[in-house]
Enzyme design. Structure first.
Site, PDB file in Angstrom:
ATOM      1  N   HIS A  76     -15.559  20.612 -11.679  1.00 19.42           N
ATOM      2  CA  HIS A  76     -14.690  21.635 -12.139  1.00 19.42           C
ATOM      3  C   HIS A  76     -15.242  22.650 -13.218  1.00 19.42           C
ATOM      4  O   HIS A  76     -15.929  21.983 -14.243  1.00 19.42           O
ATOM      5  CB  HIS A  76     -13.349  21.020 -13.049  1.00 19.42           C
ATOM      6  CG  HIS A  76     -12.433  20.351 -11.655  1.00 19.42           C
ATOM      7  ND1 HIS A  76     -11.130  20.517 -12.141  1.00 19.42           N
ATOM      8  CD2 HIS A  76     -12.657  19.951 -10.556  1.00 19.42           C
ATOM      9  CE1 HIS A  76     -10.500  19.877 -10.978  1.00 19.42           C
ATOM     10  NE2 HIS A  76     -11.538  19.677 -10.037  1.00 19.42           N
ATOM     11  N   TYR A 204      -3.465  22.074 -18.937  1.00 13.48           N
ATOM     12  CA  TYR A 204      -3.034  21.493 -20.361  1.00 13.48           C
ATOM     13  C   TYR A 204      -1.928  22.377 -20.808  1.00 13.48           C
ATOM     14  O   TYR A 204      -2.188  23.682 -20.940  1.00 13.48           O
ATOM     15  CB  TYR A 204      -4.247  21.452 -21.283  1.00 13.48           C
ATOM     16  CG  TYR A 204      -5.383  20.343 -21.013  1.00 13.48           C
ATOM     17  CD1 TYR A 204      -6.182  20.559 -20.077  1.00 13.48           C
ATOM     18  CD2 TYR A 204      -5.290  19.091 -21.692  1.00 13.48           C
ATOM     19  CE1 TYR A 204      -7.066  19.331 -19.853  1.00 13.48           C
ATOM     20  CE2 TYR A 204      -6.156  17.909 -21.203  1.00 13.48           C
ATOM     21  CZ  TYR A 204      -7.120  18.230 -20.459  1.00 13.48           C
ATOM     22  OH  TYR A 204      -8.020  17.076 -20.472  1.00 13.48           O
ATOM     23  N   PRO A 295      -6.081   9.931 -25.297  1.00 14.37           N
ATOM     24  CA  PRO A 295      -6.719  10.406 -24.130  1.00 14.37           C
ATOM     25  C   PRO A 295      -6.560  12.014 -23.880  1.00 14.37           C
ATOM     26  O   PRO A 295      -7.444  12.233 -22.796  1.00 14.37           O
ATOM     27  CB  PRO A 295      -5.444   9.804 -23.293  1.00 14.37           C
ATOM     28  CG  PRO A 295      -3.982   9.624 -23.899  1.00 14.37           C
ATOM     29  CD  PRO A 295      -4.526   9.361 -25.532  1.00 14.37           C
ATOM     30  N   LYS A 299     -11.856  11.346 -23.276  1.00 15.97           N
ATOM     31  CA  LYS A 299     -13.353  11.122 -23.838  1.00 15.97           C
ATOM     32  C   LYS A 299     -13.780   9.605 -23.658  1.00 15.97           C
ATOM     33  O   LYS A 299     -14.852   9.632 -23.873  1.00 15.97           O
ATOM     34  CB  LYS A 299     -13.230  11.572 -25.240  1.00 15.97           C
ATOM     35  CG  LYS A 299     -13.649  13.260 -25.061  1.00 15.97           C
ATOM     36  CD  LYS A 299     -14.667  13.790 -24.775  1.00 15.97           C
ATOM     37  CE  LYS A 299     -15.038  15.150 -24.703  1.00 15.97           C
ATOM     38  NZ  LYS A 299     -15.879  15.653 -23.533  1.00 15.97           N
ATOM     39  N   TYR A 387     -15.580  19.743 -24.368  1.00 18.23           N
ATOM     40  CA  TYR A 387     -14.987  19.401 -23.266  1.00 18.23           C
ATOM     41  C   TYR A 387     -16.031  18.722 -22.131  1.00 18.23           C
ATOM     42  O   TYR A 387     -15.847  17.647 -21.593  1.00 18.23           O
ATOM     43  CB  TYR A 387     -13.922  20.333 -22.688  1.00 18.23           C
ATOM     44  CG  TYR A 387     -13.147  19.755 -21.633  1.00 18.23           C
ATOM     45  CD1 TYR A 387     -11.870  19.215 -22.006  1.00 18.23           C
ATOM     46  CD2 TYR A 387     -13.148  19.460 -20.263  1.00 18.23           C
ATOM     47  CE1 TYR A 387     -10.754  18.982 -21.148  1.00 18.23           C
ATOM     48  CE2 TYR A 387     -12.458  18.791 -19.478  1.00 18.23           C
ATOM     49  CZ  TYR A 387     -11.243  18.483 -19.754  1.00 18.23           C
ATOM     50  OH  TYR A 387     -10.135  18.087 -18.933  1.00 18.23           O
TER      51      TYR A 387
HETATM   52  C1  DHB Z   1      -7.235  12.909 -16.866  1.00 21.48           C
HETATM   53  C2  DHB Z   1      -6.778  12.324 -18.141  1.00 21.48           C
HETATM   54  C3  DHB Z   1      -6.846  13.021 -19.253  1.00 21.48           C
HETATM   55  O1  DHB Z   1      -6.622  12.181 -20.516  1.00 21.48           O
HETATM   56  C4  DHB Z   1      -7.434  14.099 -19.428  1.00 21.48           C
HETATM   57  O2  DHB Z   1      -7.370  14.766 -20.842  1.00 21.48           O
HETATM   58  C5  DHB Z   1      -7.629  14.959 -18.185  1.00 21.48           C
HETATM   59  C6  DHB Z   1      -7.360  14.158 -17.071  1.00 21.48           C
HETATM   60  C7  DHB Z   1      -6.992  12.438 -15.626  1.00 21.48           C
HETATM   61  O3  DHB Z   1      -6.598  11.213 -15.724  1.00 21.48           O
HETATM   62  O4  DHB Z   1      -7.041  12.882 -14.710  1.00 21.48           O
END
Ligand code: DHB
Length: 392
Positions: A76, A204, A295, A299, A387
């Site tokens: 991505h 997001y 989450p 990371k 990121y």
């Molecule tokens: C996923 C989980 C995340 O915490 C995130 O920021 C992006 C993707 C995932 O499970 O795909």
């Protein structure tokens, strides 16, 4: 009579951090044993995050674990931020010439477990009665294997790779820990759904109903998350309510959320935690045993693999010299990235989630912050760099 053995490194925890360390050490000529209380099946079927930084992908491929990530993962080159009913793409390739790979943590685990089995590594799942003694002087690991045999392992170094509820961290007296943490007044409700993807890249979402995240797994299975309260009761979230909320939070711009059948629901807790005492005598802590992040930004695994990459450089030198003070270099090097990642995960979280008190100033401040990212390459470059993962 217990079975007695000697080994340079004993690793507690066979998640990705423990297995990767065992693999890297083997490639540097150092033997280890890895013990794990869960079954391989349980770890493989627990849903975890799915985003790998390019450094993590490079580690899997270049260190000879597997190149499956390149064949079955998805590269991505950007994400979308949605707020005020509009979507804005953050173009990682253009901004920082980098990308991430969507490849779930369970698959990283499977690749590592397969690689350890292929290379004759000693990994014991479903062990019980794990204990460590004398970690300051001459560590002894005791456990009972899946067949009920008792083992006593004498090791030069013990590695605690046993997750956020770490048993090994408990070996460090509280007065000698340097712990820092913060809590958040929200959590995520995560779902897996049989549905087509609603977008090509991760989305997001900041909305006046709270955060949402759209992620993908396969062309027919999607992973999505919704901000909820930390003590949320899943029984209050029938499927219809989840879809209604996801649709409302992503609405605008003609965006059409593809719905489907929800096959799994769970609540993900939020906490930021760092214990800077990553070494105590002959014990070292890696990954979630030493630090956790919320989450947002996915990371956790990436940071654990970065820890392990440093440790695989430090442990061979500590063993060769017999001087365990060499292990101090691990925390000195790892903490730089740890605090950058703690900062990034905290920043993404506070920028995108609504405070439960509904503070109107805070919502406008968040939109201002999002605007300064999406309207300026200088603003978005930090997000893109963090990121996709810092080079060092
Ligand atoms: C996923 C989980 C995340 O915490 C995130 O920021 C992006 C993707 C995932 O499970 O795909």
């Amino acid at each position: 009579m217990p079975i007695e053995s000697r080994i340079p490194v004993a690793i507690v925890g066979a998640g990705p951090a423990g297995l990767m360390l065992s693999h890297l050490l083997a490639r540097r000529g150092i033997e280890s044993v890895v013990v794990e209380i869960r079954s391989r099946h349980e770890i493989e079927t627990t849903n975890r995050a799915g985003v790998l930084e390019q450094g993590a992908v490079r580690m899997l491929v270049d260190e000879g674990v597997s190149d499956r990530v390149l064949r079955e993962g998805h590269e991505h080159e950007g994400i979308a931020l949605r707020f005020g009913g509009h979507g804005y793409r953050i173009d990682f390739r253009r901004l920082v010439d980098a990308a991430v790979w969507l490849y779930p943590q369970q698959q990283v685990f499977t690749d590592l477990a397969d690689a350890r089995a292929r290379d004759g590594g000693d990994v014991r799942f479903e062990v019980t009665d794990v204990s460590v003694e004398d970690h300051l002087t001459s560590p002894t690991l005791r456990f009972t294997d899946a067949d009920g045999e008792q083992h006593v392992v004498r090791a030069d170094i013990i590695v605690g790779a046993d997750g956020s509820h770490s048993y090994c961290r408990g070996l460090v007296p509280p007065a000698e820990r340097r712990e820092y943490f913060t809590t958040y007044p929200y959590a995520w409700l995560g779902i897996l759904a049989e549905a087509p993807p609603s977008a090509d890249e991760l989305v997001y979402v900041h909305s006046d109903r709270g955060f949402a995240l759209l992620s993908q797994r396969t062309p027919t299975v999607q992973r999505m998350y919704l901000q909820c309260t930390p003590d949320e009761d899943l029984a209050q979230w029938p499927d219809d309510r989840i879809w209604e909320e996801l649709i409302a939070r992503t609405a605008g711009d003609g965006f059409a959320l593809a719905t489907g059948t929800i096959t799994e629901k769970s609540i993900l807790p939020f906490r930021s935690y760092v214990d800077e005492t990553m070494r105590h005598g002959r014990l070292v802590l890696v990954g979630d045993a030493a630090h956790t992040v919320p989450p947002t930004g996915a990371k956790g695994l990436n940071l654990a693999l970065a820890d392990v990459g440093i440790l695989a450089d430090v442990i061979p030198r500590a063993l060769a010299s017999g001087d365990m003070d060499v292990l101090d270099e691990y925390a000195e090097r790892a903490l730089d990235r740890i605090w950058k990642v703690e900062s990034f995960s905290y920043w993404m979280t506070q920028m995108l989630h609504l405070r439960p008190d509904g503070d109107a100033f805070d919502v406008h401040r968040q939109v201002g912050e999002l605007r300064r990212i999406v309207t300026s390459d200088r603003g978005s470059a930090y997000l893109a760099e963090a990121y996709t993962g810092w080079a060092t």
